[in-house]
Design a protein around this motif. Structure first.
Motif, PDB file in Angstrom:
ATOM      1  N   LEU A  53     -76.371  90.922  31.439  1.00 50.42           N
ATOM      2  CA  LEU A  53     -76.425  89.598  30.831  1.00 50.42           C
ATOM      3  C   LEU A  53     -75.174  88.825  31.236  1.00 50.42           C
ATOM      4  O   LEU A  53     -74.055  89.262  30.977  1.00 50.42           O
ATOM      5  CB  LEU A  53     -76.518  89.714  29.309  1.00 50.42           C
ATOM      6  N   SER A  54     -75.374  87.684  31.850  1.00 54.43           N
ATOM      7  CA  SER A  54     -74.262  86.907  32.398  1.00 54.43           C
ATOM      8  C   SER A  54     -73.688  85.925  31.387  1.00 54.43           C
ATOM      9  O   SER A  54     -74.242  85.716  30.307  1.00 54.43           O
ATOM     10  CB  SER A  54     -74.712  86.169  33.662  1.00 54.43           C
ATOM     11  N   GLY A  55     -72.590  85.301  31.781  1.00 50.10           N
ATOM     12  CA  GLY A  55     -71.837  84.440  30.886  1.00 50.10           C
ATOM     13  C   GLY A  55     -72.153  82.967  31.034  1.00 50.10           C
ATOM     14  O   GLY A  55     -73.063  82.557  31.772  1.00 50.10           O
ATOM     15  N   LEU A  56     -71.384  82.159  30.332  1.00 50.40           N
ATOM     16  CA  LEU A  56     -71.555  80.710  30.323  1.00 50.40           C
ATOM     17  C   LEU A  56     -71.606  80.144  31.734  1.00 50.40           C
ATOM     18  O   LEU A  56     -70.814  80.538  32.594  1.00 50.40           O
ATOM     19  CB  LEU A  56     -70.403  80.051  29.560  1.00 50.40           C
ATOM     20  N   THR A  57     -72.502  79.216  31.946  1.00 51.14           N
ATOM     21  CA  THR A  57     -72.735  78.465  33.188  1.00 51.14           C
ATOM     22  C   THR A  57     -73.450  79.279  34.260  1.00 51.14           C
ATOM     23  O   THR A  57     -73.841  78.716  35.282  1.00 51.14           O
ATOM     24  CB  THR A  57     -71.446  77.870  33.812  1.00 51.14           C
ATOM     25  N   CYS A  58     -73.648  80.580  34.061  1.00 51.82           N
ATOM     26  CA  CYS A  58     -74.241  81.423  35.099  1.00 51.82           C
ATOM     27  C   CYS A  58     -75.765  81.311  35.116  1.00 51.82           C
ATOM     28  O   CYS A  58     -76.390  80.856  34.157  1.00 51.82           O
ATOM     29  CB  CYS A  58     -73.850  82.878  34.894  1.00 51.82           C
ATOM     30  N   PHE A 173     -67.687  93.368  29.906  1.00 53.47           N
ATOM     31  CA  PHE A 173     -66.471  92.819  30.483  1.00 53.47           C
ATOM     32  C   PHE A 173     -66.092  91.581  29.672  1.00 53.47           C
ATOM     33  O   PHE A 173     -66.894  90.642  29.552  1.00 53.47           O
ATOM     34  CB  PHE A 173     -66.688  92.407  31.939  1.00 53.47           C
ATOM     35  N   ALA A 174     -64.907  91.594  29.101  1.00 54.82           N
ATOM     36  CA  ALA A 174     -64.368  90.433  28.390  1.00 54.82           C
ATOM     37  C   ALA A 174     -65.394  89.783  27.462  1.00 54.82           C
ATOM     38  O   ALA A 174     -65.670  88.584  27.562  1.00 54.82           O
ATOM     39  CB  ALA A 174     -63.827  89.405  29.393  1.00 54.82           C
ATOM     40  N   PRO A 175     -65.984  90.544  26.543  1.00 55.27           N
ATOM     41  CA  PRO A 175     -67.028  89.980  25.688  1.00 55.27           C
ATOM     42  C   PRO A 175     -66.475  88.995  24.657  1.00 55.27           C
ATOM     43  O   PRO A 175     -65.327  89.113  24.215  1.00 55.27           O
ATOM     44  CB  PRO A 175     -67.600  91.210  24.982  1.00 55.27           C
ATOM     45  N   ILE A 176     -67.302  88.030  24.272  1.00 60.78           N
ATOM     46  CA  ILE A 176     -66.998  87.189  23.110  1.00 60.78           C
ATOM     47  C   ILE A 176     -67.345  88.045  21.897  1.00 60.78           C
ATOM     48  O   ILE A 176     -68.479  88.090  21.444  1.00 60.78           O
ATOM     49  CB  ILE A 176     -67.817  85.892  23.135  1.00 60.78           C
ATOM     50  N   TRP A 184     -65.959  78.705  20.972  1.00 60.85           N
ATOM     51  CA  TRP A 184     -67.254  78.762  21.646  1.00 60.85           C
ATOM     52  C   TRP A 184     -68.367  79.114  20.661  1.00 60.85           C
ATOM     53  O   TRP A 184     -69.414  78.480  20.639  1.00 60.85           O
ATOM     54  CB  TRP A 184     -67.226  79.823  22.746  1.00 60.85           C
ATOM     55  N   GLY A 185     -68.134  80.159  19.887  1.00 60.34           N
ATOM     56  CA  GLY A 185     -69.152  80.615  18.959  1.00 60.34           C
ATOM     57  C   GLY A 185     -69.431  79.618  17.856  1.00 60.34           C
ATOM     58  O   GLY A 185     -70.592  79.402  17.469  1.00 60.34           O
ATOM     59  N   ASP A 231     -56.678  81.955  24.721  1.00 61.06           N
ATOM     60  CA  ASP A 231     -57.172  80.822  23.923  1.00 61.06           C
ATOM     61  C   ASP A 231     -57.905  81.256  22.651  1.00 61.06           C
ATOM     62  O   ASP A 231     -58.384  80.408  21.901  1.00 61.06           O
ATOM     63  CB  ASP A 231     -58.121  79.962  24.767  1.00 61.06           C
ATOM     64  N   GLY A 232     -58.022  82.557  22.426  1.00 57.12           N
ATOM     65  CA  GLY A 232     -58.670  83.039  21.215  1.00 57.12           C
ATOM     66  C   GLY A 232     -60.178  83.022  21.241  1.00 57.12           C
ATOM     67  O   GLY A 232     -60.828  83.110  20.177  1.00 57.12           O
TER      68      GLY A 232
END
Length: 282
Positions: A53-58, A173-176, A184-185, A231-232
């Protein structure tokens, strides 16, 4: 092959095939494209599957083109499926106005707030509709693991936590990790779910672990030069605290000097693929 699937492209890679397919999604109410890498072993029998599962904008293409996963997947005999990250072309107002909401930012949840609830049911898509579709059309043996990056790491974790025992293993990898407590959330959940923060907790890794625990281990790689960490947005410290309190086995590797990019993913993807292969029995 089902008539519902339209082949978009096919490219040979490390003896296997990277294929992209288009289909009409009944869950999302729009046309969707997904990618599948079939290792050479799939020509002679069934193989296990890793969901990415990919990230934002992908889209479905980022991981397949940038992660360098095909060589190891071909060696291991592991298929990989990459869904898109949101519905596309639904013409909802504001759908394309920002990178972190709407198109490319489905967050792998089921929206309940209008107008997003008409289409944005990515959780149901990646846990129900698309698995049924790929299982019916490709030589897969029914064994699954799941992984992802950033928003997709969040997605991988909630899919596993909400379906105990379904996936042989889960990594990110680097999950929210704690979206109810990051910008973001908060933006995505208020838009898709409304203002009831108690409802948000049903889609948050940290909150799900606090409420229900988890019997499997979690593997996380996080770059310490990741600007979104600073950035938290990612909050791995909250994940550590929740896992420690619930007795959940967490392997969190802080990788010095690495950022949020696909260079980071490409560096450590082999570790993750071999981790999943061990749990999948290959």
């Amino acid at each position: 092959m089902s008539e519902a699937l339209e082949l978009v492209s096919a490219t040979k890679s490390f003896g296997g095939w990277l294929k992209r397919y288009r289909h009409q999604s009944r869950t999302l109410g729009c046309e969707m494209i997904f990618a599948i890498y079939l290792p050479p072993q799939a020509q002679d029998g069934t193989v296990p599957l890793l969901w990415w599962l990919s990230g934002l904008t992908c889209t479905d293409e980022n991981f397949m083109q940038k992660a360098g996963a095909h060589r190891v997947a071909a060696e291991l005999g592991m298929a990989i499926v990459c869904p898109d990250t949101s519905p596309r072309g639904t013409e909802l107002p504001g759908e394309d106005e920002s990178y972190d909401f709407g198109s490319g930012a489905g967050f792998y949840i089921n929206a309940t707030r209008e107008p997003w609830s008409r289409h944005y049911h990515m959780y149901d898509y990646v846990t129900r509709e698309l698995p049924e579709l790929v299982q019916a059309n490709f030589p897969l043996n029914g064994q699954e693991s799941i992984s992802g990056h950033s928003m997709g790491g969040h997605g991988a974790f909630i899919c596993a936590l909400k379906n105990p025992g379904r996936y042989a293993s889960v990594s990110a990898f680097a999950p929210i990790a704690n979206p109810v407590n990051c910008p973001w959330g908060e933006k995505a959940f208020s838009g898709y779910l409304g203002e009831d923060r108690d409802q948000w907790k049903n889609w948050d890794t940290v909150e799900l672990i606090r409420a229900h625990g988890f019997d499997q281990g979690l593997l996380v790689d996080q770059g310490d030069a990741d600007n979104f960490l600073k950035d938290g947005q990612l909050r791995p410290e909250a994940l550590e605290e929740a896992c420690a309190a619930a007795g959940v086995q967490l392997t969190l590797r802080l990788q010095p000097g690495y950022d949020h990019s696909y260079f980071f993913i490409a560096t450590f993807i082999e570790d993750h693929l071999r981790y999943h292969a061990r749990h999948l029995g290959v």
